[in-house]
Design a protein around this motif. Structure first.
Motif: not given
Length: 430
Positions: A368-393
């Motif tokens: 849940a903590a990591l996914l909150k970071d992902v949501a913040a990245l998505l809302q900031d249009f940083q899709y690539g960084e968000a995708e990297i975190i998801m792959k690692e999860m």
């Protein structure tokens, strides 16, 4: 003691002969390969061209023999025996190339500082329908891999300046999309243990020079086989974090893929190039995620054309993109309906997925903590960084409910459904 035994224990002669053997392999490669090409050609002009190359290589080979081996009967006999064994091995590797299970759409790069070696490798690969690109140095290879996505790189191990290993490492460090692409070492060193040494240095496979047809075919079948033509299964599974997610994304693409093609067509017909550029960007990302790298590159070119305002380039290239996209959709559909056809291609995928079994389990709270970071990245249009975190999860072990949520969020991100991904993250984190 016999002279042959004395020869074997004489380190200086052994060093000299190793050097001579290395020098002889390039002209030997030319003689064997261009002879094979001449035998298989029906064109008189092609045959004459191949024979001219055989003639030049033979003169080079004779010069090496005359310069280095005169006055040593034992050495001449040893080299001659080695050459006869090489020719015999070359003849015994002939196979019917029509039965090969390889992706003929794959893009291949050959890197070698010797022009003759480049021409031979291109001619051999050309027999299967490939049109490989070439680079004569590690620097040129680095530049070409930045401009184009290749599915395989043949890399000469011993080159002046930046050698093969350094060149491979530079490419993989500079271009993340090449970290899972097979690099095959090309070397004139064919002694025992060479393959193990090449693998230990990071190469995925190894071919000795002269390049024998049977060995080349084995390499092509091993690394370029795919049950989905135009799609690199290994790349797609790793990009998606595992077979289960990959399967679900393929199903999603088959279900909604036609809608994307229709959207692009509608935007083109209404001259809505802004939305066309957005839609083709989305298609590019999805195709890259599933391993359809060549098609993703086509979409990327049209995206870049839209961003630069080169709309005529879009109008010209759109038809081919849609045609190839429809073919890939059909191939994916056939694969999903008949998955048993791809069983033999799953060999080696366990290594790709092994990290999931080795890591410590991830708790629901940590996810849940990591996914909150992902949501913040998505809302900031940083899709690539968000995708990297998801792959690692997805490489971590987690309970079934958490994994299903993470997989679904990743699927939404892969298909650029960002609002749905953020909504699901918020629901999970509450």
């Amino acid at each position: 003691m016999k002279s042959g035994v004395i020869y074997l224990i004489n380190d200086e002669k052994k060093r000299i002969l190793n050097h001579i053997s290395h020098e002889m392999r390039t002209p030997m490669n030319a003689v064997l390969s261009f002879t094979e090409l001449a035998m298989q050609s029906d064109s008189l002009s092609e045959i004459r061209g191949h024979l001219k190359e055989v003639h030049k290589a033979s003169r080079t080979l004779m010069a090496i023999v005359n310069e280095n081996l005169e006055g040593s009967k034992e050495e001449r006999e040893w080299i001659q025996n080695g050459m006869e064994q090489s020719v015999q091995a070359y003849e015994n590797t002939d196979r019917d190339s029509s039965i090969l299970n390889i992706d003929l759409e794959a893009e291949i790069l050959i890197v070698d500082d010797n022009d003759v070696n480049l021409r031979i490798a291109c001619a051999l690969l050309g027999q299967y329908g490939f049109h490989p690109d070439t680079a004569s140095s590690g620097f040129e290879a680095l530049k070409k891999t930045a401009e184009k996505q290749y599915q395989m790189v043949f890399m000469d191990y011993m080159m002046p300046g930046t050698d093969g290993k350094e060149s491979m490492d530079n490419i993989r460090y500079s271009h993340r999309n090449y970290r899972n692409i097979p690099f095959v070492a090309l070397t004139a060193n064919a002694v025992a243990g060479t393959k193990e040494s090449m693998l230990a240095e990071g190469f995925d496979d190894y071919l000795s020079k002269p390049i024998y047809k049977g060995s080349l075919e084995s390499i092509l079948e091993k690394w370029l086989s795919s049950p989905i033509p135009g799609v690199e299964l290994r790349t797609g599974i790793e990009n998606c974090g595992g077979e289960e997610v990959y399967q679900s994304i393929l199903e999603f693409i088959v279900e909604h893929g036609q809608e994307r093609a229709e959207d692009l067509q509608r935007f083109l017909e209404t001259d809505d190039m802004e939305n066309y550029t957005i839609a083709v960007h989305s298609l590019k990302s999805t195709l890259a995620n599933i391993g359809a790298m060549k098609l993703s590159e086509m979409a990327k070119k049209l995206e870049m054309a839209g961003k630069k305002g080169h709309f005529e380039e879009i109008r010209t290239g759109h038809g081919q993109l849609i045609q190839d996209y429809q073919e890939v959709l059909e191939h994916i559909k056939n694969y999903l309906e008949h998955p048993q056809g791809g069983d033999s291609c799953n060999t080696g995928l366990e290594e790709v997925l092994s990290a999931e079994e080795e890591d410590e389990p991830m708790s629901r709270e940590e996810a849940a903590a990591l996914l909150k970071d992902v949501a913040a990245l998505l809302q900031d249009f940083q899709y690539g960084e968000a995708e990297i975190i998801m792959k690692e999860m997805l490489e971590f072990e987690m309970d079934g409910d958490t994994r299903r949520v993470v997989q679904n969020i990743y699927k939404n991100i892969s298909n650029l459904r960002m609002e749905e991904a953020v909504a699901e993250i918020m629901a999970f984190s509450c």
